[in-house]
Design an enzyme around this catalytic site. Structure first.
Site, PDB file in Angstrom:
ATOM      1  CE  LYS B  79      41.983  61.062  25.465  1.00  0.00           C
ATOM      2  NZ  LYS B  79      42.206  60.230  24.257  1.00  0.00           N
ATOM      3  CB  SER B 154      45.855  61.355  23.530  1.00  0.00           C
ATOM      4  OG  SER B 154      44.670  60.652  23.199  1.00  0.00           O
ATOM      5  CB  SER B 178      44.625  57.725  22.068  1.00  0.00           C
ATOM      6  OG  SER B 178      45.409  58.678  21.402  1.00  0.00           O
TER       7      SER B 178
END
Ligand SMILES: [Zn+2]
Lengths: 488, 486
Positions: B79, B154, B178
Site C-alpha cells: 500500500k 482503504s 482496511s
C-alpha cells in the site's frame, strides 16, 4: 490605610539533560556549533511513519533529580502529545508528560542571601522533548526585517526535564537563589551543564500579588529571562508593575509577558484568551513507561552525595569555612578531588585552599573541567606534604605545582625544572648567594654599610632578593644575620 | 499453471530448485500487471525497472549458490503508505505526491531481506481514510470481479492487485477494517494481526493505537509465510511486542478442531446483513462443526457503540498524526507570505475532503471542554468492550463473524453518504479497538462476487484463527484468481 502586598512566585525550570542521544531517537544532542540540521533523522524531523522510542538514560537522569529533591519517582508514567503548530516543532505536537510525571512532589531547602532558611515545595518534574530553533537571516538576526526564516532541528528532540515549583517563593532574590540551587544540583549530579546563557537551563516564572484588602491579582507568566540577573530584574520589575496597577485600583489579567533585557521591561505577549488549546492526549506511539521499583532502588543506591550534604560535610568533617565549603560544593568533581587529597594524607584546610585557589585558577585559565585536570590529587598531596615538613616553601610549592600542571611531570622532575632543591639553602651555598646579591646590588650594599639606611628599607630589599634566589628555601633570620655580617 | 497464478510458496520453491529464474517470475507478474492495470487502476507507482534490476541481482546471487531467503524472487506489492527508500510514498494524497522517503518501513525491509521483490505501490483511500479507495486523490480502483464496483478500502489497491495476480502477496494497513473489508470484496485472504504483532515503523499512520500492518494472499500458506517474515520484534516501534512469535505454518497441518469452541456474536444477528453473507457464514459454521468444533453464543453488549467510539478515537489520533503536514519540511507546500498562511493554504490544498472531515472531527473531540464528553468517554467504552471480549474468549477459542454486511458496492454508491460508507466497517472495527487478531477469508461467491467471512481471535491468539482457517480452506478449496474473464 496604605495597602500592603505579598508577592507569590512559582518557577518552571527547564533543564536540558546531558544524555548523548535525544529523548526519542539516537541522534546526537551536541547541537552547539553543529552544522544546521546535521543531527537529525526521520524521528526527530517528524517524518511520516517514524516512531519515538524512549531513551532510558534520560529517564534515569530525571529520576536522579527526583530522588535528590525528595520526589516520589513514579513507577508508572506516560507521555502525552501537546498539540500546536509552530515551525520549530517537527511533528505538530511536542511529546511531554502530562498527568503522570516521572517525579511527583519534593522539597528544596536553601539559605537566602542573609543566611535564612527558605523552603520551596516541588510540584513535579516531568520529561519532554525540546523544539528546534528558528533563525531569521536579517541584518540583526531578529524576526522583523527578515524576508524568510530558517529552521534548525538539531535541538529538536533533546531531552528536557521541567521542574515545577509550588508558588512558595515570596521575593525575586529567593527566586534567584532557588534557581541557583537547582542549577547547582543538576550540575553536581552531572545531569545537565545548567548553562542559562546557552539555554540548557531556562526559567519561566509565574508571579502574582496578594493585596492586604483581600484582592488577589491574576498570575502572570514571564518568559525570556536568560540569566540569573535578568530573572531577578524581570521579577523586580513585575512586582513593581503589578503593585502599581493594583494600588491604583486596576486589575491584573492573566497573561504571558516577555522580558526585554535591553529595555528592562516586561511586555505582553499573549492574553489568556489567546492561549493555545493544546489538546493533550496520551501518545499512542509510546506504551506506558514502567520504571520498576528495583530500578528505582538501584538508582537510589547509586545516588552520589548531594551538594548540600557535601557542603555540610566539608564544614563538619574538614573544618572548612562556610565560604570555602560553598565554593567547593558547586562541583562533585572538586569535592572528590579534595577528598582524594585528604585521603592521600593532605591536611584538609590547606588542601581546600589549594583546590579553591590554584586548581580552580588553572581550570578557569584552561577552560577545562576538573576531570581533565592533569594533576592527580595524590600528586598535589605530595607537594603539600613537602610544605608541611618544611622542605618546600609555599612559593616554591606553587612553582613546582605550575611545572607539574604544565608538563605533566613527576614531583622530582618538576622540582628540578622549577630550580627548586628540596631542603634548606644554608651554609656555604647560602653564603655564595648572599655574596652574589651584594655584588649585583653594590649601591644598596654600600648604603647599608655606610649607615644610610635609616628605615632598614635597603637591607630588607637585599634580604628579599636573597630569599627569592633561594626560592624561599632559606631561613629569614639566618639570611639577615649573614647580610649584616658581610656589610659590617 | 501460469506463473502469475501460482502461490508465493510455490514460486519460492521453483526458484530455489532453479526451475524458474527470478527474472522470469518477476516478468510474468509485471506483464500481468501491465495487462490488467488499464482495467483496474490498482497501482499508484509501478516499479518495473527497479524490480527487474533486483531480479537480476537475485539471480546472480542464486547462481553463486548464496543462501536464498524464504521469499527469494517472490513479487510483492505494498500500500502506498509504506515508506520505501528512494521511491515516492504518496498515501494517495496531493500532500505527499512527490515525497520520497529516505528510509524503508521495517516491514518492507524484512520482506526485502527475505528476498522478496517489490513491484509496485498500491492505490488506497487518502491517508487510509475510507472504505472504497474512492478517496484516493489520484484515481479510483476497480474491483477485479466487477470493475464497476469498488475493491473496498482503504487498502483497496493491494487487495485488487493480489486478487488479480499482480503479485501473490500484497500488504496493507488496517485501522478499522482496511485490510479485511477489501480482502472480502476482492475474494482473498486479508489478515489484521494482534496489535503489537507487526512493526508499524515507517508505515504512515492513520490512528496509531488501532493501526496494524498485515498481508493479503490467495492461499493460507502464503499468508502464514508472509506473517513469519513480517511478524518480528522491532526496536524502532515501542508498541511492537518483543516476544517470540509462534511457528505460524504449523497451523497448516491442522485437520480437526475437536474440543475447540466457536463463538457467534449474539449482537451481530440484529444487523442488516446481505443474504449471501449469512449463507457463507452458515456453511463455514457447518465446516467447523464437521471438524469437531462446538458452537457457542457469546455476547458483546457494548459492541453497538463501537462505530461511534471508533469515529471519535481514530479521527482524534489522526488529527494529531497529520499535524506534521504543514508545508515546512516535506511534501506539498503552498506559496504564502506568512507562517499562518502557509499552514492554511498547504492544508487546504493538500488534503482531500474525507481527510479534512476526519481532522475536523478529531480536533473537535480533543478540544478542551469536549475531551471528557467525547474522547475520554470513548476510551472508557473501549475498555468495557475489551473486557467483554476477554469474557467471550474465556468461553470460546475464536469468533466467527461476517467481514462486511454487504457484497462489493458500486462506485459512487456510498460516496455522498459518509455514514453508510462507515457502516461497512461495522464488523471489522471491534477487533481494532480491542487489539485482536482477525482474518477475512473467502467464504464463497454470489452472482460472481466474492463473499468474505471473518475469524476473530484473542490477543496473540493467531494460531487459533489460522487453525480454523486451515480447516475451512481444506473444505472450500483455494479462492479463485480474479480477472480471468477480463
Ligand atoms: Zn533524530
Amino acid at each position: 490605610m496604605a495597602l500592603s502586598f505579598q508577592t507569590v512566585i512559582g518557577l518552571e525550570i527547564h533543564v536540558q539533560l546531558a544524555t548523548k542521544s535525544k529523548l526519542f531517537c539516537s541522534c546526537s544532542t551536541d547541537y552547539i556549533g553543529a552544522r544546521p540540521n546535521s543531527n537529525v533523522c526521520p524521528v526527530c524531523l517528524g517524518m511520516p511513519g517514524s516512531l519515538p522510542v524512549v531513551n532510558g538514560r534520560a529517564v534515569e537522569l530525571a529520576a536522579m533529580v527526583g530522588l535528590a529533591l525528595g520526589s516520589k519517582v513514579q513507577q508508572a508514567t506516560r507521555f502525552h502529545r501537546k498539540n500546536y503548530f509552530y515551525a520549530d516543532l517537527s511533528k505538530g505536537y511536542q511529546i511531554s508528560q502530562f498527568d503522570l510525571p516521572i517525579c511527583a512532589g519534593g522539597l528544596l531547602v536553601f539559605d537566602d542571601d542573609e543566611g535564612k532558611e527558605v523552603r520551596v515545595a516541588i510540584t513535579r518534574a516531568h520529561l519532554e522533548e525540546d523544539a528546534g530553533k528558528l533563525v531569521h537571516p536579517s541584518v540583526d538576526g531578529r524576526l522583523a526585517g527578515a524576508l524568510h526564516s530558517l529552521v534548525d532541528y538539531n535541538r529538536g528532540g533533546v531531552p528536557l526535564l521541567e521542574i515545577v515549583s509550588e508558588p512558595d517563593i515570596t521575593c525575586p532574590p529567593h527566586a534567584r537563589r532557588y534557581t541557583e540551587e537547582i542549577r547547582r544540583l543538576v550540575r553536581y549530579l552531572g545531569v545537565s551543564d545548567g548553562d542559562m546563557e546557552s539555554g540548557s537551563l531556562r526559567v519561566d516564572a509565574n508571579i502574582s500579588q496578594k493585596v492586604s484588602d483581600g484582592r488577589w491579582g491574576s498570575r502572570v507568566e514571564i518568559k525570556n529571562m536568560n540569566s540569573l540577573r535578568s530573572l531577578e530584574r524581570a521579577l523586580e520589575y513585575e512586582v513593581k508593575r503589578q503593585r502599581k496597577v493594583l494600588a491604583e485600583g486596576g486589575e491584573i489579567h492573566q497573561e504571558t509577558r516577555h522580558w526585554d533585557d535591553g529595555e528592562g521591561k516586561t511586555r505582553s505577549m499573549r492574553s489568556k484568551e489567546e492561549a493555545h488549546d493544546y489538546r493533550y492526549f496520551p501518545d499512542p506511539d509510546l506504551p506506558p513507561l514502567i520504571v520498576t521499583a528495583d530500578r528505582i532502588e538501584a538508582l537510589r543506591s547509586l545516588m552520589p552525595e548531594l551538594p548540600w550534604q557535601a557542603e555540610r560535610r566539608l564544614v563538619d568533617a574538614y573544618g572548612l569555612g562556610a565560604d570555602d565549603a560553598k565554593v567547593l560544593a558547586e562541583s562533585a568533581a572538586a569535592v572528590a578531588y579534595l577528598d582524594g587529597c585528604v585521603q592521600a594524607g593532605a591536611e584538609a584546610k590547606r588542601a581546600a585552599n589549594w583546590v579553591r585557589t590554584e586548581v580552580l585558577r588553572v581550570l578557569n585559565e584552561r577552560k577545562i573541567s576538573i576531570e581533565a585536570f592533569p594533576l592527580k590529587p595524590e600528586s598535589l598531596a605530595s607537594i603539600l606534604a613537602l610544605v608541611d615538613r618544611g622542605k618546600l616553601s609555599t612559593t616554591a610549592a606553587k612553582d613546582v605545582f605550575d611545572v607539574m600542571v604544565r608538563d605533566g611531570s613527576g614531583l622530582d622532575t618538576a622540582m628540578a625544572a622549577a630550580g627548586v632543591v628540596s631542603g634548606r639553602v644554608e651554609g656555604s651555598r647560602l653564603e655564595e648567594i648572599v655574596e652574589k646579591v651584594l655584588a649585583e646590588n653594590a649601591d644598596a650594599a654600600e648604603a647599608v654599610r655606610s649607615g644610610k639606611d635609616p628605615k632598614d628599607k635597603k637591607i630588607k630589599f637585599l634580604q628579599g632578593l636573597v630569599m627569592r634566589e633561594t626560592r624561599g628555601q632559606a631561613d629569614v633570620a639566618q639570611v639577615a644575620s649573614l647580610i649584616a655580617r658581610k656589610l659590617s | 499453471m501460469k506463473l502469475y497464478a501460482r502461490s508465493a510458496a510455490d514460486l519460492a520453491r521453483s526458484i530455489r530448485s532453479k526451475e524458474h529464474s527470478v527474472a522470469e517470475v518477476v516478468e510474468a507478474h509485471l506483464s500481468r500487471m501491465e495487462r490488467m492495470e488499464p482495467i483496474l487502476s490498482a497501482i499508484i507507482t509501478p516499479l518495473k525497472e527497479e524490480a527487474r534490476a533486483r531480479a537480476s541481482a537475485l539471480d546472480i546471487a542464486l547462481s553463486r549458490d548464496e543462501n536464498p531467503g524464504p521469499l527469494t524472487g517472490v513479487p510483492f506489492i505494498v500500500k502506498d503508505n509504506f515508506c520505501t527508500r528512494g521511491v515516492r510514498t504518496t498515501c494517495a494524497s496531493r500532500m505527499l505526491e512527490g515525497w520520497v522517503p529516505p528510509y524503508d518501513a521495517t516491514v518492507v525491509r524484512y520482506l526485502e531481506e527475505a528476498g522478496a521483490v517489490l513491484i509496485g505501490k498500491a492505490n488506497m483511500d487518502e491517508f487510509a481514510m475510507g472504505s472504497s479507495t474512492e478517496h484516493s486523490a489520484f484515481f479510483t480502483t476497480g474491483n477485479p470481479w466487477d470493475p464497476r464496483r469498488v475493491p473496498g478500502g482503504s487498502s483497496g489497491g493491494s487487495a485488487a492487485a493480489c486478487a488479480a495476480g499482480y503479485a501473490p502477496l500484497a500488504f496493507g494497513s488496517d485501522t478499522g477494517g482496511s485490510i479485511r473489508q477489501p480482502a472480502a470484496f476482492c475474494g482473498v485472504y486479508g489478515f489484521k494481526p494482534t496489535y503489537g504483532m507487526v512493526s508499524r515503523y515507517g508505515v504512515v499512520p492513520f490512528a496509531s493505537s488501532l493501526d496494524q500492518i498485515g498481508p493479503f494472499s490467495r492461499t493460507l500458506e502464503d499468508l502464514l509465510l508472509a506473517m513469519e517474515v513480517i511478524a518480528r520484534p522491532d526496536e524502532r516501534d515501542a508498541t511492537c511486542s518483543r516476544a517470540l512469535r509462534p511457528d505460524f505454518r504449523k497451523a497448516l497441518d491442522v485437520t480437526d478442531l475437536r474440543g475447540k469452541r466457536v463463538g457467534l456474536v449474539k449482537e451481530f444477528e440484529g444487523y442488516d446483513i446481505d443474504g449471501a453473507v449469512i449463507e457463507s457464514l452458515r456453511s463455514a459454521r457447518e465446516i467447523l462443526i464437521d471438524a469437531g468444533a462446538s458452537v457457542v453464543d457469546v455476547t458483546l453488549p457494548t459492541v453497538g457503540h463501537g462505530l461511534a467510539c471508533y469515529y471519535i478515537i481514530a479521527p482524534a489520533e489522526a488529527s494529531s498524526n497529520l499535524a506534521r503536514f504543514d508545508g515546512v519540511r516535506y511534501g506539498f507546500s503552498a506559496e504564502a507570505d506568512s507562517l499562518i498562511e502557509l499552514y492554511h493554504k498547504t492544508r487546504q490544498g493538500g488534503f482531500g475532503p474525507e481527510v479534512k472531515r476526519r481532522l475536523l472531527m478529531g480536533t473537535y473531540v480533543l478540544s478542551s471542554g469536549y475531551y471528557d464528553a467525547y474522547y475520554n468517554k470513548a476510551l472508557k467504552v473501549v475498555a468495557i468492550l475489551r473486557g467483554e471480549f476477554d469474557r467471550a474468549f474465556s468461553e470460546v477459542d475464536f469468533i466467527l463473524a461476517p467481514t462486511t454486511p454487504t457484497l462489493p458496492f458500486r462506485k459512487g454508491e456510498n460516496i455522498g453518504d459518509p455514514i453508510r460508507m462507515y457502516m461497512s466497517d461495522l464488523f471489522t472495527l471491534p477487533a481494532n479497538m480491542a487489539g485482536l487478531p482477525a482474518l477475512s477469508l473467502n467464504g464463497g461467491y454470489s452472482e460472481g462476487l466474492p463473499v468474505g467471512i471473518q475469524l476473530i481471535g484473542p490477543r496473540f491468539g493467531e494460531m487459533e484463527i489460522f487453525s480454523a482457517a486451515a480447516v475451512i480452506e481444506k473444505s472450500l478449496g483455494l479462492p479463485r484468481l480474479a480477472g480471468g474473464v477480463l
